[in-house]
Design a protein around this motif. Sequence first.
Motif, PDB file in Angstrom:
ATOM      1  N   LEU A 113       0.813  -1.210   0.000  1.00  0.00           N
ATOM      2  CA  LEU A 113       0.000   0.000   0.000  1.00  0.00           C
ATOM      3  C   LEU A 113       0.852   1.268   0.000  1.00  0.00           C
ATOM      4  CD1 LEU A 113      -3.079  -0.750   2.285  1.00  0.00           C
ATOM      5  CD2 LEU A 113      -3.100   0.007  -0.089  1.00  0.00           C
ATOM      6  N   ALA A 114       1.936   1.270   0.764  1.00  0.00           N
ATOM      7  CA  ALA A 114       2.818   2.436   0.770  1.00  0.00           C
ATOM      8  C   ALA A 114       3.443   2.640  -0.608  1.00  0.00           C
ATOM      9  CB  ALA A 114       3.896   2.281   1.833  1.00  0.00           C
ATOM     10  N   ALA A 115       3.764   1.544  -1.284  1.00  0.00           N
ATOM     11  CA  ALA A 115       4.323   1.645  -2.635  1.00  0.00           C
ATOM     12  C   ALA A 115       3.300   2.241  -3.596  1.00  0.00           C
ATOM     13  CB  ALA A 115       4.785   0.278  -3.122  1.00  0.00           C
ATOM     14  N   ARG A 116       2.037   1.842  -3.436  1.00  0.00           N
ATOM     15  CA  ARG A 116       0.997   2.417  -4.298  1.00  0.00           C
ATOM     16  C   ARG A 116       0.825   3.909  -3.999  1.00  0.00           C
ATOM     17  NH1 ARG A 116      -2.450   1.605  -8.014  1.00  0.00           N
ATOM     18  NH2 ARG A 116      -4.343   2.850  -8.124  1.00  0.00           N
ATOM     19  N   ALA A 117       0.834   4.263  -2.716  1.00  0.00           N
ATOM     20  CA  ALA A 117       0.775   5.680  -2.368  1.00  0.00           C
ATOM     21  C   ALA A 117       1.951   6.427  -2.990  1.00  0.00           C
ATOM     22  CB  ALA A 117       0.772   5.851  -0.848  1.00  0.00           C
ATOM     23  N   GLY A 118       3.133   5.796  -2.998  1.00  0.00           N
ATOM     24  CA  GLY A 118       4.303   6.414  -3.590  1.00  0.00           C
ATOM     25  C   GLY A 118       4.122   6.705  -5.069  1.00  0.00           C
ATOM     26  N   ARG A 119       3.501   5.776  -5.791  1.00  0.00           N
ATOM     27  CA  ARG A 119       3.273   6.008  -7.217  1.00  0.00           C
ATOM     28  C   ARG A 119       2.317   7.177  -7.444  1.00  0.00           C
ATOM     29  NH1 ARG A 119       3.636   0.340  -7.085  1.00  0.00           N
ATOM     30  NH2 ARG A 119       1.377   0.038  -6.918  1.00  0.00           N
ATOM     31  N   ARG A 120       1.290   7.265  -6.599  1.00  0.00           N
ATOM     32  CA  ARG A 120       0.336   8.365  -6.719  1.00  0.00           C
ATOM     33  C   ARG A 120       0.994   9.703  -6.361  1.00  0.00           C
ATOM     34  NH1 ARG A 120      -5.020   7.152  -5.996  1.00  0.00           N
ATOM     35  NH2 ARG A 120      -5.318   9.365  -6.471  1.00  0.00           N
TER      36      ARG A 120
END
Length: 343
Positions: free
Chosen positions: A222-229
């Motif tokens: 989830l943190a990685a997805r937040a990072g992409r956003r």
Amino acid sequence: MATWFDESRLDDGAVLEVRDVRLRALAETGARVRRAAGDAAEATAEAVERAAELARPRAVVAAGPDSRLLRAVLEPWCPVPFVAWPGPALPGWAGSLDLVVVLAPDGVDTGTASAVAEAVRRGCQVVVACPPGSLVAEHAAGRWSTILPSSSCDQLATAVIVLDYLHRVSLGPEADAEQVADALDQVAIACSPHRDLAVNPAKMLAIALADANPLVWGGSVLAARAGRRVAESIRRASGQTALAADAEHLLPVIEATRQRDVFDDPFADDVGERRPMLLVLDDGAEDPVVREHRGRLQAAASARGVRVETVTTDAPTEIARYASLLLTGTYAAEYLRIGLVED
């Protein structure tokens, strides 16, 4: 035409008033989550009662372009096979034994409508969060279909509706809307334009981003997805490079960075290039692999003189931590947009 960053604009009331619409939209993120959950509460309760009468699905398919967010939350947790299918169709094997869930914040995407219609045709259980009366809602009409009404075009608010339903039918982790909204409200208070940059984490982060090429890393899924956003928001706000990736892809970039020389003239042409900056989105994940990757990145950054900034959160649930990290990064990107001026 030269572009430079004027940090004084971040505390300039007249400038911030001009940008009030964007900043207000960020501040209202928590309210949108609460409103969406309230609008869908009755339909969600009915859907949960209905699901109790049915057998647990063989698999869960998240369809539509927003399915990757559901995958990030559900894949490590869901007790049955889970598939994210972002295209305008469904896997060939999906049928009456499976549950298809769809996020359609605006309800007008024709590809999503096509996937929903296909799920109904195959006799799948279907749960769709979308505006009532929308194109997607019309295609979702069927015996085994449930529409969770969403009045918001906010992807996060719509996702919380579906995740709350999946938690209540034992197919996903806790995703209480009030906890997510509270986490978002805390970020809105901390990052408010009325707080000066000395005590405002998003304004301070914007200053760090202004003269750097950000490398964004989040350890958990989830943190990685937040990072992409967040990296996407930085690119849109500034037009500058911002890369979000796994540790193995970021390490070569950091290790190839020229060592900073304390005697460099910061105004000399040959040393005025943007240096990488490592932005760590830390949601508190303590998996040994996450700790090892974080340690390698920070050690490499220290060795090459690369600046490290960390965004943290103490929100109580996974989706709330994701929301908190994402909103903090989005605020920083907006302040970066505000501070950039052209001569």
